[in-house]
Design a protein around this motif. Structure first.
Motif, PDB file in Angstrom:
ATOM      1  N   PHE A 222     -10.894   7.599  -4.519  1.00 30.20           N
ATOM      2  CA  PHE A 222     -10.560   8.206  -3.045  1.00 30.20           C
ATOM      3  C   PHE A 222      -8.949   8.503  -3.391  1.00 30.20           C
ATOM      4  O   PHE A 222      -8.359   7.517  -3.591  1.00 30.20           O
ATOM      5  CB  PHE A 222     -10.623   7.300  -2.067  1.00 30.20           C
ATOM      6  N   LEU A 223      -8.278   9.646  -3.205  1.00 35.67           N
ATOM      7  CA  LEU A 223      -6.930  10.092  -3.327  1.00 35.67           C
ATOM      8  C   LEU A 223      -6.587  10.439  -1.737  1.00 35.67           C
ATOM      9  O   LEU A 223      -6.701  11.570  -1.247  1.00 35.67           O
ATOM     10  CB  LEU A 223      -6.846  11.193  -4.321  1.00 35.67           C
ATOM     11  N   PRO A 224      -5.802   9.510  -1.087  1.00 37.71           N
ATOM     12  CA  PRO A 224      -5.357   9.691   0.100  1.00 37.71           C
ATOM     13  C   PRO A 224      -4.439  10.932   0.100  1.00 37.71           C
ATOM     14  O   PRO A 224      -3.464  10.812  -0.697  1.00 37.71           O
ATOM     15  CB  PRO A 224      -4.831   8.388   0.579  1.00 37.71           C
ATOM     16  N   PRO A 225      -4.374  11.750   0.896  1.00 39.33           N
ATOM     17  CA  PRO A 225      -3.567  12.810   1.047  1.00 39.33           C
ATOM     18  C   PRO A 225      -2.192  12.449   1.807  1.00 39.33           C
ATOM     19  O   PRO A 225      -2.204  11.737   2.513  1.00 39.33           O
ATOM     20  CB  PRO A 225      -4.171  14.110   1.901  1.00 39.33           C
ATOM     21  N   ASP A 226      -1.321  13.499   1.568  1.00 40.40           N
ATOM     22  CA  ASP A 226      -0.029  13.528   2.010  1.00 40.40           C
ATOM     23  C   ASP A 226       0.890  11.998   2.196  1.00 40.40           C
ATOM     24  O   ASP A 226       1.463  11.769   3.217  1.00 40.40           O
ATOM     25  CB  ASP A 226      -0.133  13.821   3.737  1.00 40.40           C
ATOM     26  N   LEU A 227       0.714  11.394   0.905  1.00 40.13           N
ATOM     27  CA  LEU A 227       1.488  10.101   0.846  1.00 40.13           C
ATOM     28  C   LEU A 227       2.778  10.469   0.491  1.00 40.13           C
ATOM     29  O   LEU A 227       3.024  11.171  -0.396  1.00 40.13           O
ATOM     30  CB  LEU A 227       0.823   8.952  -0.079  1.00 40.13           C
ATOM     31  N   PRO A 228       3.769   9.484   0.754  1.00 32.99           N
ATOM     32  CA  PRO A 228       5.065   9.671   0.330  1.00 32.99           C
ATOM     33  C   PRO A 228       5.222   9.465  -1.337  1.00 32.99           C
ATOM     34  O   PRO A 228       4.378   8.664  -1.703  1.00 32.99           O
ATOM     35  CB  PRO A 228       6.028   9.146   1.101  1.00 32.99           C
ATOM     36  N   MET A 229       6.220   9.476  -1.929  1.00 34.86           N
ATOM     37  CA  MET A 229       6.423   9.294  -3.132  1.00 34.86           C
ATOM     38  C   MET A 229       6.649   7.793  -3.294  1.00 34.86           C
ATOM     39  O   MET A 229       7.184   7.374  -2.312  1.00 34.86           O
ATOM     40  CB  MET A 229       7.627  10.174  -4.013  1.00 34.86           C
ATOM     41  N   PRO A 230       6.429   7.175  -4.634  1.00 30.31           N
ATOM     42  CA  PRO A 230       6.236   5.792  -4.695  1.00 30.31           C
ATOM     43  C   PRO A 230       7.919   5.346  -4.471  1.00 30.31           C
ATOM     44  O   PRO A 230       8.011   4.163  -3.985  1.00 30.31           O
ATOM     45  CB  PRO A 230       5.943   5.440  -6.134  1.00 30.31           C
ATOM     46  N   SER A 231       8.805   6.125  -4.757  1.00 37.70           N
ATOM     47  CA  SER A 231      10.188   5.668  -4.433  1.00 37.70           C
ATOM     48  C   SER A 231      10.772   5.690  -3.174  1.00 37.70           C
ATOM     49  O   SER A 231      11.634   5.007  -2.632  1.00 37.70           O
ATOM     50  CB  SER A 231      11.377   6.755  -5.193  1.00 37.70           C
ATOM     51  N   ASP A 232       9.904   6.244  -2.048  1.00 33.80           N
ATOM     52  CA  ASP A 232      10.421   6.117  -0.755  1.00 33.80           C
ATOM     53  C   ASP A 232      10.090   4.730  -0.297  1.00 33.80           C
ATOM     54  O   ASP A 232       8.953   4.160  -0.465  1.00 33.80           O
ATOM     55  CB  ASP A 232       9.217   7.415  -0.056  1.00 33.80           C
ATOM     56  N   PRO A 233      10.952   4.218   0.521  1.00 31.89           N
ATOM     57  CA  PRO A 233      10.764   2.977   1.027  1.00 31.89           C
ATOM     58  C   PRO A 233       9.594   2.892   2.155  1.00 31.89           C
ATOM     59  O   PRO A 233       9.064   1.744   2.436  1.00 31.89           O
ATOM     60  CB  PRO A 233      11.933   2.876   2.012  1.00 31.89           C
ATOM     61  N   LEU A 234       8.994   3.964   2.668  1.00 30.77           N
ATOM     62  CA  LEU A 234       7.808   3.745   3.459  1.00 30.77           C
ATOM     63  C   LEU A 234       6.697   4.000   2.760  1.00 30.77           C
ATOM     64  O   LEU A 234       5.539   4.071   3.288  1.00 30.77           O
ATOM     65  CB  LEU A 234       8.051   5.035   4.422  1.00 30.77           C
ATOM     66  N   HIS A 235       6.498   4.061   1.379  1.00 29.21           N
ATOM     67  CA  HIS A 235       5.330   4.254   0.679  1.00 29.21           C
ATOM     68  C   HIS A 235       4.401   3.272   0.973  1.00 29.21           C
ATOM     69  O   HIS A 235       3.184   3.324   1.229  1.00 29.21           O
ATOM     70  CB  HIS A 235       5.702   4.224  -0.773  1.00 29.21           C
ATOM     71  N   THR A 236       4.727   1.808   0.777  1.00 31.25           N
ATOM     72  CA  THR A 236       3.817   0.756   1.050  1.00 31.25           C
ATOM     73  C   THR A 236       3.276   0.920   2.433  1.00 31.25           C
ATOM     74  O   THR A 236       1.955   0.649   2.552  1.00 31.25           O
ATOM     75  CB  THR A 236       4.482  -0.469   0.635  1.00 31.25           C
ATOM     76  N   GLY A 237       4.088   1.206   3.490  1.00 26.86           N
ATOM     77  CA  GLY A 237       3.442   1.099   4.751  1.00 26.86           C
ATOM     78  C   GLY A 237       2.300   2.268   4.957  1.00 26.86           C
ATOM     79  O   GLY A 237       1.381   2.263   5.350  1.00 26.86           O
ATOM     80  N   ALA A 238       2.730   3.458   4.324  1.00 28.02           N
ATOM     81  CA  ALA A 238       1.889   4.543   4.246  1.00 28.02           C
ATOM     82  C   ALA A 238       0.721   4.422   3.548  1.00 28.02           C
ATOM     83  O   ALA A 238      -0.588   4.795   4.056  1.00 28.02           O
ATOM     84  CB  ALA A 238       2.641   5.880   3.826  1.00 28.02           C
TER      85      ALA A 238
END
Length: 431
Positions: A222-238
């Motif tokens: 499963f590849l969740p769409p529309d996730l921020p890039m790993p460098s984005d501080p919001l990535h883990t929450g997303a």
């Protein structure tokens, strides 16, 4: 002319005038009436799927008129016979062609083959150029193939009986190999069982006593769409917002694997403020107890969520429904600041190589496979691997990671992932 609605719609959107129909004589007449005769009609990889074979061939003969060309690419029966490619014979393939049989078909509609070749597609495919009979010279390649078919006896029943004998001999040899490996204490799984694989298994009646299951039937990526890039501080929450909805569709447990302790800490904080998503499940976090204790508790709970990094990527064996989802936050590239990594990259650079493609990517792919390998450990295991790094689809090197999961199917739809889990859980209850 494209019968698939989605592809026809896509073609229209890209400026290609497309008729959303199946080709037959009626459609050919409509095209002639509105567009005139065609200079070229192609049927690449579809001529062996046709149900309305005679109507299609008559339609093609009408459509190309006296000056047009019909280009055909079709599975070659000659290569099936020569190489014992019995696994190419299955329900989707309605016809298997030779020059001899196509001569008989085309002559009924005033057509003739004017050039022929053999392509390394589908185990060997004919490539043919066909015109109205008598409208142009016939290339020597056609008569060469006719003579070759005559020499191999493709028109004689004895050729096909000998082919059948070879097929059954292959089956006996394969089953003997499987039984020998099982007797030696090995466990066997099918890896890559599409139509050809299914044909092999069914032809030789290879059942679950020899091969318990096929990997791609028990696993989904499963590849969740529309996730921020790993460098984005919001990535883990997303990532967690994309993954945790699966908990509602599964009775088993989930691993969330992180590539850094910082991301692990962020995930722990996220769950503290979003406790409701656990719906009563235990949250186990690396560092809160010894590794073996956490794994024991995870197995015993049967539906817990475990957050881990480092040592949890390998050497972890959780079988059964206790683990049905493994979510990975980022592509596990090693740190370029690591002294050993720096030395290897410098060595590759000095020798004219590319350290990223020759070392970092292969190492990351291996680490990814080790992490995902926590999921399918036993013949009854099933589950979903969730890859939460958008670089896997946005960067060219992402293909390397996806290829490492083949032949597992991919989806970007969480509804498909939920349906997969529900279907396997229902099957497990019935079993």
């Amino acid at each position: 002319v494209e019968p698939a609605r989605n592809l026809a719609k896509l073609a229209q959107a890209n400026g290609v005038d497309t008729l959303n129909r199946f080709v037959n004589r009626e459609v050919a007449q409509e095209i002639i009436a509105t567009k005139g005769h065609a200079r070229l009609v192609t049927a690449a990889g579809v001529f062996f799927h046709l149900e309305e074979l005679l109507s299609v061939t008559q339609g093609v003969a009408d459509l190309i008129g006296p000056q047009g060309v019909f280009y055909v690419q079709a599975i070659y029966l000659g290569e099936i016979l020569r190489n014992t490619e019995f696994d190419n014979i299955y329900h989707e393939h309605l016809t298997y062609w030779t020059i001899r049989s196509l001569d008989a078909l085309f002559s009924r509609f005033g057509l003739e083959i004017v050039r022929s070749d053999l392509l390394p597609i589908h185990g060997g495919s004919l490539e043919l150029f066909v015109t109205r009979k008598g409208t142009g010279p016939v290339d020597p390649s056609v008569n060469r193939m006719r003579a070759e078919e005559e020499r191999h006896g493709y028109g004689k029943i004895e050729t096909y009986r000998e082919f059948a004998n070879r097929v059954w001999s292959i089956g006996e040899e394969l089953i003997a190999i499987l039984r020998r490996e099982i007797a030696a204490g090995k466990r066997l799984y099918a890896f890559g069982a599409p139509a050809k694989g299914a044909t092999l298994l069914n032809t030789f009646k290879i059942s679950r006593d020899l091969i318990p299951y096929a990997v791609e039937k028990n696993g989904l990526v499963f590849l969740p769409p529309d996730l921020p890039m790993p460098s984005d501080p919001l990535h883990t929450g997303a990532m967690l917002e994309a993954v945790t909805p699966l908990l509602k569709s599964m009775q088993g447990g989930m691993f969330c694997l992180f590539t850094s302790h910082r991301a692990l800490g962020n995930a722990r904080k996220w769950f503290r403020t979003n406790k409701s998503v656990l719906a009563g499940r235990k949250l186990l976090v690396q560092g809160s107890a010894p590794r073996d204790d956490l794994l024991r508790r995870f197995r015993n709970e049967g539906n817990a969520v475990l957050l881990g990094t480092g040592s949890f990527w390998e050497g972890v064996d959780v079988r059964g429904q206790a683990l049905t989802v493994v979510a990975i936050d980022k592509l596990p590239f090693g740190s370029p600041a690591d002294p050993l990594m720096m030395a290897r990259l410098e060595f590759i650079r000095r020798n004219g190589g590319n350290g990223f493609t020759e070392h970092q990517i292969p190492q990351a792919v291996l680490a990814m496979k080790q992490g995902a390998g926590r999921l399918l450990r036993d013949q009854n295991d099933y589950g979903v691997i969730v890859l939460c790094d958008p670089r896997i689809t946005s960067k060219n090197y992402g293909r390397k990671f996806l290829q490492s999961f083949e032949p597992m199917p991919l989806t970007s739809s969480i509804e498909e992932a939920k349906s997969f889990l529900r279907a396997h859980e229902a099957a497990a209850v019935v079993a």
